[in-house]
Motif scaffolding. Structure first.
Motif, PDB file in Angstrom:
ATOM      1  N   TRP A 295      42.810  42.264  54.026  1.00 20.10           N
ATOM      2  CA  TRP A 295      42.584  41.677  55.350  1.00 20.10           C
ATOM      3  C   TRP A 295      43.372  42.445  56.410  1.00 20.10           C
ATOM      4  CZ3 TRP A 295      44.629  39.492  59.685  1.00 20.10           C
ATOM      5  CH2 TRP A 295      43.721  38.770  60.494  1.00 20.10           C
ATOM      6  N   ASN A 296      44.635  42.747  56.120  1.00 23.15           N
ATOM      7  CA  ASN A 296      45.479  43.462  57.092  1.00 23.15           C
ATOM      8  C   ASN A 296      44.948  44.868  57.353  1.00 23.15           C
ATOM      9  OD1 ASN A 296      47.263  41.357  57.591  1.00 23.15           O
ATOM     10  ND2 ASN A 296      48.499  41.850  55.786  1.00 23.15           N
ATOM     11  N   ALA A 297      44.246  45.441  56.351  1.00 26.69           N
ATOM     12  CA  ALA A 297      43.666  46.786  56.523  1.00 26.69           C
ATOM     13  C   ALA A 297      42.285  46.693  57.183  1.00 26.69           C
ATOM     14  CB  ALA A 297      43.574  47.484  55.171  1.00 26.69           C
ATOM     15  N   GLY A 298      41.850  45.487  57.518  1.00 27.46           N
ATOM     16  CA  GLY A 298      40.554  45.299  58.190  1.00 27.46           C
ATOM     17  C   GLY A 298      39.365  45.483  57.266  1.00 27.46           C
ATOM     18  N   LYS A 299      39.621  45.411  55.954  1.00 30.73           N
ATOM     19  CA  LYS A 299      38.527  45.664  54.998  1.00 30.73           C
ATOM     20  C   LYS A 299      37.765  44.372  54.661  1.00 30.73           C
ATOM     21  CE  LYS A 299      40.577  49.779  53.032  1.00 30.73           C
ATOM     22  NZ  LYS A 299      41.376  50.335  51.935  1.00 30.73           N
ATOM     23  N   LEU A 300      37.148  43.784  55.687  1.00 30.04           N
ATOM     24  CA  LEU A 300      36.427  42.528  55.466  1.00 30.04           C
ATOM     25  C   LEU A 300      35.095  42.752  54.760  1.00 30.04           C
ATOM     26  CD1 LEU A 300      37.185  40.567  58.759  1.00 30.04           C
ATOM     27  CD2 LEU A 300      38.285  40.373  56.542  1.00 30.04           C
ATOM     28  N   ASP A 301      34.716  44.023  54.575  1.00 31.11           N
ATOM     29  CA  ASP A 301      33.492  44.322  53.827  1.00 31.11           C
ATOM     30  C   ASP A 301      33.777  44.499  52.331  1.00 31.11           C
ATOM     31  OD1 ASP A 301      34.964  46.590  54.179  1.00 31.11           O
ATOM     32  OD2 ASP A 301      33.247  47.912  54.602  1.00 31.11           O
ATOM     33  N   HIS A 302      35.028  44.289  51.901  1.00 22.07           N
ATOM     34  CA  HIS A 302      35.386  44.419  50.481  1.00 22.07           C
ATOM     35  C   HIS A 302      34.692  43.315  49.666  1.00 22.07           C
ATOM     36  CE1 HIS A 302      37.914  44.282  46.843  1.00 22.07           C
ATOM     37  NE2 HIS A 302      38.174  45.545  47.108  1.00 22.07           N
ATOM     38  N   PRO A 303      34.311  43.629  48.391  1.00 22.64           N
ATOM     39  CA  PRO A 303      33.650  42.605  47.553  1.00 22.64           C
ATOM     40  C   PRO A 303      34.430  41.291  47.439  1.00 22.64           C
ATOM     41  CG  PRO A 303      33.548  44.761  46.497  1.00 22.64           C
ATOM     42  CD  PRO A 303      34.374  44.945  47.732  1.00 22.64           C
ATOM     43  N   MET A 304      35.746  41.346  47.583  1.00 21.46           N
ATOM     44  CA  MET A 304      36.531  40.103  47.490  1.00 21.46           C
ATOM     45  C   MET A 304      36.091  39.087  48.549  1.00 21.46           C
ATOM     46  SD  MET A 304      40.611  39.655  47.633  1.00 21.46           S
ATOM     47  CE  MET A 304      41.326  38.643  46.345  1.00 21.46           C
ATOM     48  N   PHE A 305      35.586  39.591  49.666  1.00 16.15           N
ATOM     49  CA  PHE A 305      35.196  38.698  50.754  1.00 16.15           C
ATOM     50  C   PHE A 305      33.704  38.380  50.758  1.00 16.15           C
ATOM     51  CE2 PHE A 305      39.019  40.925  52.601  1.00 16.15           C
ATOM     52  CZ  PHE A 305      39.872  39.839  52.459  1.00 16.15           C
ATOM     53  N   GLU A 306      32.995  38.854  49.726  1.00 14.11           N
ATOM     54  CA  GLU A 306      31.547  38.613  49.674  1.00 14.11           C
ATOM     55  C   GLU A 306      31.206  37.113  49.706  1.00 14.11           C
ATOM     56  OE1 GLU A 306      28.757  39.769  50.157  1.00 14.11           O
ATOM     57  OE2 GLU A 306      27.456  38.344  49.104  1.00 14.11           O
ATOM     58  N   PRO A 307      31.890  36.251  48.919  1.00 18.02           N
ATOM     59  CA  PRO A 307      31.558  34.812  49.012  1.00 18.02           C
ATOM     60  C   PRO A 307      31.712  34.265  50.437  1.00 18.02           C
ATOM     61  CG  PRO A 307      32.876  35.228  47.046  1.00 18.02           C
ATOM     62  CD  PRO A 307      32.901  36.508  47.855  1.00 18.02           C
ATOM     63  N   ALA A 308      32.737  34.716  51.149  1.00 17.70           N
ATOM     64  CA  ALA A 308      32.943  34.233  52.533  1.00 17.70           C
ATOM     65  C   ALA A 308      31.831  34.740  53.444  1.00 17.70           C
ATOM     66  CB  ALA A 308      34.307  34.687  53.049  1.00 17.70           C
ATOM     67  N   ARG A 309      31.444  36.009  53.267  1.00 16.47           N
ATOM     68  CA  ARG A 309      30.365  36.554  54.116  1.00 16.47           C
ATOM     69  C   ARG A 309      29.057  35.820  53.844  1.00 16.47           C
ATOM     70  NH1 ARG A 309      32.655  41.536  52.485  1.00 16.47           N
ATOM     71  NH2 ARG A 309      30.927  41.833  51.052  1.00 16.47           N
ATOM     72  N   GLN A 310      28.795  35.558  52.554  1.00 14.80           N
ATOM     73  CA  GLN A 310      27.559  34.854  52.172  1.00 14.80           C
ATOM     74  C   GLN A 310      27.550  33.442  52.758  1.00 14.80           C
ATOM     75  OE1 GLN A 310      27.303  33.560  48.075  1.00 14.80           O
ATOM     76  NE2 GLN A 310      25.148  34.140  47.966  1.00 14.80           N
TER      77      GLN A 310
END
Ligand SMILES: Cc1cc2nc3c(=O)[nH]c(=O)nc-3n(C[C@H](O)[C@H](O)[C@H](O)COP(=O)(O)O)c2cc1C
Length: 198
Positions: free
Chosen positions: A63-78
């Motif tokens: 998150w601090n690196a701005g990597k909101l496209d990382h697979p870890m955040f896929e459930p949140a994006r979905q």
């Protein structure tokens, strides 16, 4: 097409009465809304790890690196991009199974599902116009302070900016004085009415 996200936290799988009720709602809803496609997330298959220190550390680093496209955040994006959301979970220990809590922690990501405005006030970022929470209970808790599940889901609905949070339930299914099949059948009728009107 509208995208309806179905979060399945029914741990007893095909034996689950909550799942039967939710599936009935979804079938009725999709019959009445032909432009809807359902994406199901089965939490017992997904098996997200709890936010133990190393998981939280990885999340913070990304998150601090701005990597909101990382697979870890896929459930949140979905979750944030769904048009409608149905969550199905049995009533467990006044709340819901831990798998759902783990999922909710996973999707609660600043700048994806919620954020803060210029004044620092929290604001929701989810697109869904409604969220339906489907549950069944052994006893009677709806509308009481002991229904921690409903309070939690209502609160998160505000945090995520989802204007309507609805509930569909069947209660008293484990009370020996009751006929659980009749109670479930009545809830199925309410599900059909809700699906036609929501
Ligand atoms: C681990 C566990 C905890 C439960 N806790 C409660 C409870 O606190 N209050 C209650 O009324 N019923 C409780 N029940 C009963 C369930 O809410 C009820 O049987 C429900 O219909 C189960 O849903 P399912 O058929 O979808 O699994 C519990 C059941 C289990 C397995």
């Amino acid at each position: 097409m509208k995208r309806l996200l179905f979060i399945n936290a029914c741990v007893r799988g095909e034996k689950s009465r909550t799942l039967k009720l939710a599936r009935h709602f979804l079938n009725c809803y999709c019959s009445a809304h032909r432009d809807t496609e359902v994406a199901e997330v089965d939490l017992c298959t997904l098996r997200l790890p709890p936010q133990y220190p190393e998981v939280l550390a990885q999340r913070d680093e990304l998150w601090n690196a701005g990597k909101l496209d990382h697979p870890m955040f896929e459930p949140a994006r979905q979750f944030a991009s769904a048009d409608q959301i149905v969550v199905a979970a049995p009533f467990w220990d006044l709340s819901f199974p831990a798998a759902l809590k783990i999922y909710l922690e996973r999707i609660s990501v600043t700048d994806l599902t919620f954020g803060y405005d210029a004044q620092g006030a929290m604001m929701g970022l989810c697109k869904a116009d409604w969220l339906l929470y489907v549950t069944t209970r052994g006893g009677y808790y709806a509308g009481t302070p002991l229904d921690i599940a409903a309070a939690h889901i209502k609160g998160l609905g505000v945090m995520y900016g989802i204007p309507q949070v609805r509930f569909l339930d069947a209660e008293g299914l484990d009370d020996i004085r009751n006929d659980p099949a009749a109670l479930l059948a009545a809830a199925m009728e309410r599900a059909a009415e809700l699906a036609a009107g929501i």
